[in-house]
Motif scaffolding. Structure first.
Motif, PDB file in Angstrom:
ATOM      1  N   UNK A 266       0.838  -1.201   0.000  1.00 19.97           N
ATOM      2  CA  UNK A 266       0.000   0.000   0.000  1.00 19.97           C
ATOM      3  C   UNK A 266       0.873   1.252   0.000  1.00 19.97           C
ATOM      4  N   UNK A 267       0.688   2.086  -1.008  1.00 19.61           N
ATOM      5  CA  UNK A 267       1.411   3.357  -1.084  1.00 19.61           C
ATOM      6  C   UNK A 267       0.607   4.303  -1.966  1.00 19.61           C
ATOM      7  N   UNK A 268      -0.140   5.196  -1.336  1.00 15.41           N
ATOM      8  CA  UNK A 268      -0.976   6.135  -2.072  1.00 15.41           C
ATOM      9  C   UNK A 268      -0.131   7.068  -2.927  1.00 15.41           C
ATOM     10  N   UNK A 269       1.032   7.481  -2.400  1.00 15.86           N
ATOM     11  CA  UNK A 269       1.927   8.368  -3.148  1.00 15.86           C
ATOM     12  C   UNK A 269       2.381   7.716  -4.454  1.00 15.86           C
ATOM     13  N   UNK A 270       2.734   6.437  -4.374  1.00 14.83           N
ATOM     14  CA  UNK A 270       3.164   5.715  -5.577  1.00 14.83           C
ATOM     15  C   UNK A 270       2.019   5.606  -6.577  1.00 14.83           C
ATOM     16  N   UNK A 271       0.821   5.331  -6.088  1.00 16.44           N
ATOM     17  CA  UNK A 271      -0.343   5.257  -6.976  1.00 16.44           C
ATOM     18  C   UNK A 271      -0.528   6.556  -7.747  1.00 16.44           C
ATOM     19  N   UNK A 272      -0.432   7.670  -7.028  1.00 15.14           N
ATOM     20  CA  UNK A 272      -0.628   8.977  -7.662  1.00 15.14           C
ATOM     21  C   UNK A 272       0.479   9.262  -8.669  1.00 15.14           C
ATOM     22  N   UNK A 273       1.725   8.908  -8.316  1.00 14.59           N
ATOM     23  CA  UNK A 273       2.848   9.132  -9.235  1.00 14.59           C
ATOM     24  C   UNK A 273       2.702   8.303 -10.505  1.00 14.59           C
ATOM     25  N   UNK A 274       2.290   7.044 -10.364  1.00 10.75           N
ATOM     26  CA  UNK A 274       2.102   6.178 -11.532  1.00 10.75           C
ATOM     27  C   UNK A 274       0.977   6.711 -12.417  1.00 10.75           C
ATOM     28  N   UNK A 275      -0.111   7.153 -11.783  1.00 12.28           N
ATOM     29  CA  UNK A 275      -1.234   7.719 -12.546  1.00 12.28           C
ATOM     30  C   UNK A 275      -0.785   8.966 -13.297  1.00 12.28           C
ATOM     31  N   UNK A 276      -0.042   9.839 -12.624  1.00 10.87           N
ATOM     32  CA  UNK A 276       0.432  11.071 -13.260  1.00 10.87           C
ATOM     33  C   UNK A 276       1.368  10.764 -14.425  1.00 10.87           C
ATOM     34  N   UNK A 277       2.295   9.816 -14.221  1.00  9.75           N
ATOM     35  CA  UNK A 277       3.226   9.450 -15.291  1.00  9.75           C
ATOM     36  C   UNK A 277       2.472   8.855 -16.477  1.00  9.75           C
ATOM     37  N   UNK A 278       1.491   8.012 -16.203  1.00  9.26           N
ATOM     38  CA  UNK A 278       0.721   7.386 -17.280  1.00  9.26           C
ATOM     39  C   UNK A 278      -0.043   8.435 -18.076  1.00  9.26           C
ATOM     40  N   UNK A 279      -0.632   9.408 -17.384  1.00  2.39           N
ATOM     41  CA  UNK A 279      -1.371  10.466 -18.080  1.00  2.39           C
ATOM     42  C   UNK A 279      -0.440  11.317 -18.934  1.00  2.39           C
TER      43      UNK A 279
END
Length: 217
Positions: free
Chosen positions: A21-34
């Motif tokens: 679980x890592x919310x920060x990583x989730x957000x970073x991956x989403x941002x990079x993908x976008x």
């Protein structure tokens, strides 16, 4: 980037995010993908669909864990709901600028999977439009005889299975007539390169994701 490496990278990242679980990583991956989708000039309509369609699943998960849970946990709710977008957008990045043919060839040449598997995947993807047309023809023929075959009608699926079996037999005969022989070495018509740059990008992104996973909550 090589199609096989893109697929492996998305699979590993999705697996690690589901285990840690890592919310920060989730957000970073989403941002990079976008950003990647924008850089590769994805159509605005497709991008909006990638954002809007998963929202139902993400909102349901968030509402269940935050509003309807006996012990609400905002962090856990946000973490699981953002995972929906991680999975959706990473798959979108994998399929971006990668055709089914290139992916099948990459599986065969770069991952050394059996050629019958690669060609089987390619055949299954290409036969989908024909199956849709066949189902529409079956329903139209039934309506002309005064029968209505609904989406859940067993008769519709029985007839569709018969059409699929016939198509599979025709496909096998067609491949044999074009010189396909199982377990025999085949020449390369279009090479799918696997360069040092691909490996560098692969390991760089994988290391960055792991650093974020274990350093940020």
């Amino acid at each position: 980037m090589n199609p096989s490496l893109k697929f492996i990278l998305a699979f590993i990242v999705s697996l690690e995010i589901s285990l840690k679980a890592s919310l920060t990583t989730n957000i970073l991956v989403i941002a990079f993908a976008l950003v990647y989708l924008l850089v590769t000039k994805t159509k605005l309509k497709e991008l909006l669909l990638l954002i809007i369609l998963p929202f139902i699943a993400a909102f349901t998960i968030f509402a269940t864990l935050y509003w309807f849970s006996p012990t609400p946990d905002p962090y856990y709710a946000w973490n699981l709901s953002t995972r929906v977008y991680v999975y959706t957008l990473t798959i979108a990045c994998v399929t971006r600028k990668v055709t089914a043919t290139d992916f099948a060839r990459s599986l065969e040449r770069n991952l050394h999977l059996p050629s019958k598997f690669a060609y089987g995947v390619l055949a299954a993807i290409n036969i989908i439009p024909k199956m849709r047309m066949a189902v529409n023809q079956i329903r139209t023929s039934a309506m002309m005889r005064g029968m209505y075959l609904s989406f859940w009608s067993p008769a519709l699926y029985f007839k569709a299975i018969l059409v699929a079996l016939n198509s599979a037999d025709n496909l096998a005969q067609g491949m044999e007539s074009h010189g396909y022989v199982e377990n025999q070495k085949r020449s390369t018509i279009v090479a799918i390169p696997l360069t040092k740059k691909d490996w560098l990008i692969f390991f760089t992104l994988l290391i960055l994701v792991n650093i974020s996973l274990f350093c940020f909550k």
